[in-house]
Motif scaffolding. Sequence first.
Motif, PDB file in Angstrom:
ATOM      1  N   LEU A  11     -16.991 -11.257  14.713  1.00 12.14           N
ATOM      2  CA  LEU A  11     -17.557 -12.326  15.163  1.00 12.14           C
ATOM      3  C   LEU A  11     -18.792 -12.181  14.345  1.00 12.14           C
ATOM      4  O   LEU A  11     -19.119 -13.457  14.049  1.00 12.14           O
ATOM      5  N   CYS A  12     -19.507 -11.102  13.926  1.00 15.34           N
ATOM      6  CA  CYS A  12     -20.771 -11.215  13.036  1.00 15.34           C
ATOM      7  C   CYS A  12     -20.279 -11.687  11.434  1.00 15.34           C
ATOM      8  O   CYS A  12     -20.866 -12.412  11.109  1.00 15.34           O
ATOM      9  N   ALA A  13     -19.122 -11.027  11.214  1.00 18.14           N
ATOM     10  CA  ALA A  13     -18.740 -11.611   9.819  1.00 18.14           C
ATOM     11  C   ALA A  13     -18.234 -13.229   9.895  1.00 18.14           C
ATOM     12  O   ALA A  13     -18.617 -13.713   8.856  1.00 18.14           O
ATOM     13  N   PHE A  14     -17.851 -13.755  10.864  1.00 11.24           N
ATOM     14  CA  PHE A  14     -17.701 -14.983  10.940  1.00 11.24           C
ATOM     15  C   PHE A  14     -18.806 -15.833  11.016  1.00 11.24           C
ATOM     16  O   PHE A  14     -18.688 -16.820  10.240  1.00 11.24           O
ATOM     17  N   LEU A  15     -19.921 -15.388  11.761  1.00  9.11           N
ATOM     18  CA  LEU A  15     -20.764 -16.329  11.896  1.00  9.11           C
ATOM     19  C   LEU A  15     -21.947 -16.077  10.574  1.00  9.11           C
ATOM     20  O   LEU A  15     -22.448 -17.086   9.905  1.00  9.11           O
ATOM     21  N   LEU A  16     -21.589 -14.990   9.770  1.00  6.63           N
ATOM     22  CA  LEU A  16     -22.425 -14.920   8.351  1.00  6.63           C
ATOM     23  C   LEU A  16     -21.561 -15.790   7.398  1.00  6.63           C
ATOM     24  O   LEU A  16     -22.165 -16.398   6.702  1.00  6.63           O
ATOM     25  N   SER A  17     -20.149 -16.098   7.615  1.00  9.32           N
ATOM     26  CA  SER A  17     -19.585 -17.018   6.955  1.00  9.32           C
ATOM     27  C   SER A  17     -20.128 -18.412   6.991  1.00  9.32           C
ATOM     28  O   SER A  17     -20.169 -19.341   6.179  1.00  9.32           O
ATOM     29  N   LEU A  18     -20.393 -18.591   8.307  1.00 17.00           N
ATOM     30  CA  LEU A  18     -20.830 -19.917   8.514  1.00 17.00           C
ATOM     31  C   LEU A  18     -22.159 -20.252   7.708  1.00 17.00           C
ATOM     32  O   LEU A  18     -22.775 -21.381   7.357  1.00 17.00           O
ATOM     33  N   ALA A  19     -23.012 -19.218   8.138  1.00 17.96           N
ATOM     34  CA  ALA A  19     -24.490 -19.216   7.504  1.00 17.96           C
ATOM     35  C   ALA A  19     -24.321 -19.432   5.927  1.00 17.96           C
ATOM     36  O   ALA A  19     -25.313 -19.903   5.433  1.00 17.96           O
ATOM     37  N   SER A  20     -23.373 -18.837   5.448  1.00 19.15           N
ATOM     38  CA  SER A  20     -23.313 -18.980   3.767  1.00 19.15           C
ATOM     39  C   SER A  20     -23.210 -20.417   3.444  1.00 19.15           C
ATOM     40  O   SER A  20     -24.023 -20.536   2.414  1.00 19.15           O
ATOM     41  N   PHE A  21     -22.573 -21.067   4.334  1.00 18.10           N
ATOM     42  CA  PHE A  21     -22.615 -22.567   3.759  1.00 18.10           C
ATOM     43  C   PHE A  21     -23.766 -23.067   3.811  1.00 18.10           C
ATOM     44  O   PHE A  21     -24.172 -24.187   3.138  1.00 18.10           O
ATOM     45  N   VAL A  22     -24.672 -22.845   4.668  1.00 20.43           N
ATOM     46  CA  VAL A  22     -26.122 -23.425   4.710  1.00 20.43           C
ATOM     47  C   VAL A  22     -27.019 -22.962   3.864  1.00 20.43           C
ATOM     48  O   VAL A  22     -27.516 -23.668   3.257  1.00 20.43           O
ATOM     49  N   ALA A  23     -26.621 -21.559   3.360  1.00 20.21           N
ATOM     50  CA  ALA A  23     -27.404 -21.158   2.095  1.00 20.21           C
ATOM     51  C   ALA A  23     -26.830 -22.012   1.002  1.00 20.21           C
ATOM     52  O   ALA A  23     -27.757 -22.424  -0.047  1.00 20.21           O
ATOM     53  N   TRP A  24     -25.530 -22.111   0.803  1.00 22.95           N
ATOM     54  CA  TRP A  24     -25.171 -22.768  -0.348  1.00 22.95           C
ATOM     55  C   TRP A  24     -25.402 -24.228  -0.516  1.00 22.95           C
ATOM     56  O   TRP A  24     -26.034 -24.749  -1.601  1.00 22.95           O
ATOM     57  N   LEU A  45     -22.427 -23.517  -8.764  1.00 24.97           N
ATOM     58  CA  LEU A  45     -22.315 -23.428  -7.327  1.00 24.97           C
ATOM     59  C   LEU A  45     -20.622 -23.983  -6.724  1.00 24.97           C
ATOM     60  O   LEU A  45     -20.445 -23.343  -5.481  1.00 24.97           O
ATOM     61  N   MET A  46     -20.090 -24.754  -7.570  1.00 28.26           N
ATOM     62  CA  MET A  46     -18.791 -25.197  -6.906  1.00 28.26           C
ATOM     63  C   MET A  46     -17.693 -23.994  -6.639  1.00 28.26           C
ATOM     64  O   MET A  46     -17.113 -24.054  -5.836  1.00 28.26           O
ATOM     65  N   PRO A  47     -17.585 -23.243  -7.749  1.00 27.06           N
ATOM     66  CA  PRO A  47     -16.612 -22.176  -7.664  1.00 27.06           C
ATOM     67  C   PRO A  47     -16.983 -21.000  -6.495  1.00 27.06           C
ATOM     68  O   PRO A  47     -16.349 -20.472  -5.837  1.00 27.06           O
ATOM     69  N   ALA A  48     -18.408 -21.182  -6.470  1.00 30.02           N
ATOM     70  CA  ALA A  48     -19.049 -20.255  -5.156  1.00 30.02           C
ATOM     71  C   ALA A  48     -18.512 -20.676  -4.110  1.00 30.02           C
ATOM     72  O   ALA A  48     -18.067 -20.063  -2.894  1.00 30.02           O
ATOM     73  N   LEU A  49     -18.531 -22.280  -3.970  1.00 28.56           N
ATOM     74  CA  LEU A  49     -18.233 -22.917  -2.617  1.00 28.56           C
ATOM     75  C   LEU A  49     -16.615 -22.590  -1.996  1.00 28.56           C
ATOM     76  O   LEU A  49     -16.313 -22.286  -1.209  1.00 28.56           O
ATOM     77  N   LEU A  50     -15.997 -22.628  -3.196  1.00 30.14           N
ATOM     78  CA  LEU A  50     -14.437 -22.260  -2.982  1.00 30.14           C
ATOM     79  C   LEU A  50     -14.306 -20.806  -2.499  1.00 30.14           C
ATOM     80  O   LEU A  50     -13.488 -20.529  -1.711  1.00 30.14           O
ATOM     81  N   VAL A  51     -14.929 -19.746  -3.166  1.00 32.19           N
ATOM     82  CA  VAL A  51     -14.894 -18.452  -2.675  1.00 32.19           C
ATOM     83  C   VAL A  51     -15.377 -18.533  -1.259  1.00 32.19           C
ATOM     84  O   VAL A  51     -14.674 -17.768  -0.319  1.00 32.19           O
ATOM     85  N   LEU A  52     -16.505 -19.182  -0.971  1.00 32.68           N
ATOM     86  CA  LEU A  52     -17.064 -19.021   0.540  1.00 32.68           C
ATOM     87  C   LEU A  52     -16.131 -19.647   1.457  1.00 32.68           C
ATOM     88  O   LEU A  52     -15.796 -19.035   2.645  1.00 32.68           O
ATOM     89  N   ILE A  53     -15.419 -20.704   1.091  1.00 34.25           N
ATOM     90  CA  ILE A  53     -14.165 -21.362   2.067  1.00 34.25           C
ATOM     91  C   ILE A  53     -13.153 -20.426   2.330  1.00 34.25           C
ATOM     92  O   ILE A  53     -12.803 -20.166   3.290  1.00 34.25           O
ATOM     93  N   TYR A  54     -12.905 -19.870   1.293  1.00 37.72           N
ATOM     94  CA  TYR A  54     -11.808 -18.802   1.359  1.00 37.72           C
ATOM     95  C   TYR A  54     -11.930 -17.722   2.412  1.00 37.72           C
ATOM     96  O   TYR A  54     -11.489 -17.359   3.408  1.00 37.72           O
ATOM     97  N   VAL A  55     -13.406 -17.122   2.212  1.00 34.00           N
ATOM     98  CA  VAL A  55     -13.769 -16.132   3.043  1.00 34.00           C
ATOM     99  C   VAL A  55     -13.919 -16.566   4.441  1.00 34.00           C
ATOM    100  O   VAL A  55     -13.545 -15.741   5.384  1.00 34.00           O
ATOM    101  N   ALA A  56     -14.281 -17.714   4.656  1.00 37.88           N
ATOM    102  CA  ALA A  56     -14.590 -18.178   5.810  1.00 37.88           C
ATOM    103  C   ALA A  56     -13.394 -18.461   6.740  1.00 37.88           C
ATOM    104  O   ALA A  56     -12.875 -18.186   7.913  1.00 37.88           O
ATOM    105  N   MET A  57     -12.171 -18.842   5.994  1.00 37.71           N
ATOM    106  CA  MET A  57     -10.887 -18.698   6.362  1.00 37.71           C
ATOM    107  C   MET A  57     -10.187 -17.321   6.859  1.00 37.71           C
ATOM    108  O   MET A  57      -9.678 -17.525   8.043  1.00 37.71           O
ATOM    109  N   LEU A  58     -10.636 -16.470   6.047  1.00 41.48           N
ATOM    110  CA  LEU A  58      -9.975 -15.185   6.416  1.00 41.48           C
ATOM    111  C   LEU A  58     -10.776 -14.608   7.747  1.00 41.48           C
ATOM    112  O   LEU A  58     -10.199 -14.000   8.537  1.00 41.48           O
ATOM    113  N   ASN A  59     -12.110 -14.791   7.941  1.00 35.91           N
ATOM    114  CA  ASN A  59     -12.845 -14.262   8.712  1.00 35.91           C
ATOM    115  C   ASN A  59     -12.367 -15.222  10.299  1.00 35.91           C
ATOM    116  O   ASN A  59     -12.425 -14.594  11.429  1.00 35.91           O
ATOM    117  N   THR A  60     -12.125 -16.489   9.957  1.00 31.63           N
ATOM    118  CA  THR A  60     -11.705 -17.159  11.324  1.00 31.63           C
ATOM    119  C   THR A  60     -10.371 -16.601  11.641  1.00 31.63           C
ATOM    120  O   THR A  60     -10.293 -16.457  12.977  1.00 31.63           O
TER     121      THR A  60
END
Length: 202
Positions: A27-40, A55-70
Amino acid sequence: MDVPLTQTAYDDAATRRAWRRTASFRLCAFLLSLASFVAWLYAVLLTPVWTLWVLMPALLVLIYVAMLNTARVSGVLSLRRILRVYPWQSVPGAASIAKNGTTRFSFTDPEHPDPDKRVSLGYGSFLGSGYTFWIRKVRSGDVDEVWFAGDPRFLGVVAVPGPRRLMGVAQREAVDCRTSARKRGVSPEARERAKAAGARVG
């Protein structure tokens, strides 16, 4: 360390604590994934336009990590469901590294007349899995004995003895509706238990 002599794995207090730790961590990893989008987004607003090339490639990485954590946080209830059906069993030497670099867990087929007949469950076919505990530690030889609760013909939970590092594993046909569910070599009792644990059964 001996496995708990309980009717199901979840009847063991240490297992319940391990499940709660797993649920909290995911759950913490999932919430951190969501927070990372705000930071981006914050970084985008405060930096020059040209930094979007970075920043755009970084966004793609964040999306992938968020999908895994979901997927991981949604699988927490599945772990508990399995643990409430099957007891722990100790399986020395079950974990190994397959030729494709994934982790393979091999268990005895519970109803096959040949006691040497093995059933394998895989883990680690997703991008970035090489950094996960179950790939790194099995590759380095730090994991010998594992605890397993489940039916390897369908699904189960593997853990480091204790239990620690709970992780769900499953045959594709037991969880993917695009495949045919297993029907052969399974008794009605085993089929009902697998169904109670959340597996697709024939």
